[in-house]
Design an enzyme around this catalytic site. Structure first.
Site, PDB file in Angstrom:
ATOM      1  N   ASP A 203     -49.571  13.385 -45.210  1.00  0.00           N
ATOM      2  CA  ASP A 203     -48.716  14.557 -45.026  1.00  0.00           C
ATOM      3  C   ASP A 203     -49.086  15.549 -46.125  1.00  0.00           C
ATOM      4  OD1 ASP A 203     -46.752  16.450 -45.220  1.00  0.00           O
ATOM      5  OD2 ASP A 203     -45.064  15.042 -45.193  1.00  0.00           O
ATOM      6  N   GLN A 206     -47.203  19.885 -48.557  1.00  0.00           N
ATOM      7  CA  GLN A 206     -47.009  20.468 -49.889  1.00  0.00           C
ATOM      8  C   GLN A 206     -48.307  20.489 -50.699  1.00  0.00           C
ATOM      9  OE1 GLN A 206     -44.398  22.058 -50.723  1.00  0.00           O
ATOM     10  NE2 GLN A 206     -42.804  21.255 -49.385  1.00  0.00           N
ATOM     11  N   LYS A 229     -45.778  27.238 -44.789  1.00  0.00           N
ATOM     12  CA  LYS A 229     -45.751  26.946 -46.225  1.00  0.00           C
ATOM     13  C   LYS A 229     -46.991  27.505 -46.934  1.00  0.00           C
ATOM     14  CE  LYS A 229     -43.133  22.707 -45.527  1.00  0.00           C
ATOM     15  NZ  LYS A 229     -41.778  22.844 -46.062  1.00  0.00           N
ATOM     16  N   CYS A 368     -34.339  16.956 -47.400  1.00  0.00           N
ATOM     17  CA  CYS A 368     -34.918  16.066 -46.384  1.00  0.00           C
ATOM     18  C   CYS A 368     -35.601  14.863 -47.022  1.00  0.00           C
ATOM     19  CB  CYS A 368     -35.905  16.788 -45.479  1.00  0.00           C
ATOM     20  SG  CYS A 368     -35.146  18.081 -44.516  1.00  0.00           S
TER      21      CYS A 368
HETATM   22  N1  PMP Z   1     -43.512  17.007 -45.266  1.00  0.00           N
HETATM   23  C1  PMP Z   1     -43.234  17.615 -46.430  1.00  0.00           C
HETATM   24  C2  PMP Z   1     -43.726  17.001 -47.702  1.00  0.00           C
HETATM   25  C3  PMP Z   1     -42.500  18.796 -46.421  1.00  0.00           C
HETATM   26  O1  PMP Z   1     -42.207  19.401 -47.576  1.00  0.00           O
HETATM   27  C4  PMP Z   1     -42.070  19.351 -45.190  1.00  0.00           C
HETATM   28  C5  PMP Z   1     -41.275  20.631 -45.122  1.00  0.00           C
HETATM   29  N2  PMP Z   1     -40.190  20.698 -46.011  1.00  0.00           N
HETATM   30  C6  PMP Z   1     -42.391  18.685 -44.015  1.00  0.00           C
HETATM   31  C7  PMP Z   1     -43.119  17.522 -44.094  1.00  0.00           C
HETATM   32  C8  PMP Z   1     -41.978  19.188 -42.680  1.00  0.00           C
HETATM   33  O2  PMP Z   1     -42.630  20.377 -42.358  1.00  0.00           O
HETATM   34  P1  PMP Z   1     -42.177  21.248 -41.120  1.00  0.00           P
HETATM   35  O3  PMP Z   1     -40.694  21.462 -41.287  1.00  0.00           O
HETATM   36  O4  PMP Z   1     -42.949  22.497 -41.274  1.00  0.00           O
HETATM   37  O5  PMP Z   1     -42.515  20.494 -39.898  1.00  0.00           O
END
Ligand code: PMP
Length: 416
Positions: A203, A206, A229, A368
């Protein structure tokens, strides 16, 4: 000297000159949730809608051909950005969440069975936890979590031990934590996971916006990130998968564009990448993402990384002076531009509201990452997250406002 002169870039971002209220300029420190867009990205999307927009891939008319060309050029731009040699390995998705769900549904349902183990870490965003838990509900597999060190880094010894003890089928980990800021040694972890026989997913939501990512160097099977992002639009993200795996995976969503042929008795899926791009895609958003990549590339990812370390260090030093404040995660040199903290006896929502009145946008809550907060034994934290258009003055203004919030809200408890 500072790695970046933010003032030179700030003028490209119309929203950054906004006054929240009379005399209260915006200090935008919520970049880990979503960044802002430069005029070049807004213009690229406007140019699409104003000049050549039509649905892609299907039409044999000029606008459709132009849109298709630009949409596929955007894929090539992403390929170049991530050093992907074969652009059919890049799938446009709605974002990181959609990309991970695609892998969980398609690769997961086809390859995971009862008793199998998925190994992730204690610093994941829910987007890299819940799809695996849902896969566990469907298949009976188990989701296990690699623990962290005291200072909020992945514990490599425990990770190694979990790999050999659990023999996971998949290792799904974040390249950088959206709460702690911790940057993981992705290439090393992926190599170990692969040696243990696991498929790997990174993932990079970030990571991609904050440092140069070369997917060959990581060598993971799947890598995902989100456009919004990295100064791009919402509703667009990327899944990179190795062709061999993607070829073997069944399509996830069915519909138009993802087929080679359909009859009343069945369908033949299209090749890559169309197989995983059912329906009308986010056309202007993909084009906007390419413009965003052009923009951040012109700033320079290495400079962005160095500059965020400088901003993070300034914020760390100023926050460390505040009594009762605990910074979450490691030393700035191990972090992306994220500074989260908790203050004894003060609720993050109060801090965030106090800062907002002073024009400073930060985030308060669990970001989250509820399992991580449970591990840290706090229900919520406050997070400031920087990008290359933030300034040292903003970092100091933020720290000063946090100090005043602490003085305001942390009243000594009455003795009983
Ligand atoms: N993984 C990480 C580490 C994140 O910071 C985020 C977004 N806060 C996501 C996944 C999810 O990304 P998205 O909401 O753009 O699908």
């Amino acid at each position: 000297p500072l790695a970046i002169d933010a003032a030179a870039y700030r003028q490209d971002f119309p929203i950054l000159s906004r006054q929240l209220r009379e005399g209260v300029p915006l200090v935008y420190l919520d970049n880990a949730a979503s960044t802002q867009r430069p005029q070049a990205v807004i213009d690229a999307m406007d140019a699409c809608y104003e000049g050549y927009y039509a649905n892609v891939h299907r039409g044999i008319h000029t606008l459709s051909e132009e849109s298709t060309q630009k949409y596929e050029d955007a894929r090539l731009r992403v390929a170049q950005f991530l050093s992907v040699a074969n652009e059919c390995e890049l799938i446009f998705t709605a974002g990181t969440t959609a990309a991970i769900n695609l892998v969980a549904r398609s690769w997961g349902d086809a390859n995971i069975k009862s008793g199998d183990v998925i190994l992730t870490t204690m610093m994941e965003h829910h987007a890299n936890i819940v799809p695996w838990q849902q896969l566990a509900q469907r298949t009976g597999c188990r989701v296990e979590f690699a623990p962290l060190t005291e200072d909020g880094r992945l514990c490599i010894e425990s990770f190694d031990k979990r790999l050999s003890d659990l023999q996971p089928k998949l290792v799904a980990l974040t390249a950088a934590s959206n709460v702690l800021g911790t940057i993981n040694p992705v290439a090393e972890l992926v190599a170990k996971a692969r040696d243990a026989g696991a498929v790997t997913l990174v993932d990079a939501a970030q990571a991609v916006p904050h440092a140069q990512v070369d997917v060959n160097q990581w060598d993971a099977d799947f890598v995902t990130f989100s456009g919004h992002k990295v100064c791009g639009p919402t509703g667009i993200g990327v899944l990179h998968g190795k062709q061999q795996l993607l070829d073997a995976m069944p399509p996830f969503l069915g519909g138009g564009a993802m087929i080679h042929r359909v009859t009343t008795s069945g369908f033949e899926p299209a090749g890559l990448p169309e197989k995983f791009e059912a329906g009308t895609p986010a056309i202007a958003e993909a084009i906007g993402l390419a413009a965003a990549i052009d923009y951040v590339d012109s700033v320079g990812l290495d400079r962005i990384h160095a500059y965020e370390l400088q901003l993070c260090t300034i914020a760390h030093e100023a926050l460390q002076e505040i009594e009762g404040l605990h910074i979450l995660g490691p030393d700035p040199k191990h972090k992306a531009g994220i500074v989260s903290f908790a203050i004894d006896g003060v609720h993050p929502h109060d801090i965030s509201q106090w800062l907002d009145r002073r024009g400073i946008a930060v985030r308060a809550g669990h970001h989250c990452a509820m399992p991580l907060h449970e591990l840290l034994q706090i229900s919520a934290s406050t997070r400031a997250s920087f990008y290359f258009y933030n300034t040292p003055e903003e970092a100091l203004q933020f720290a000063a406002a946090v100090r005043s919030a602490r003085d305001k809200f942390n009243r000594p408890r009455k003795r009983t």
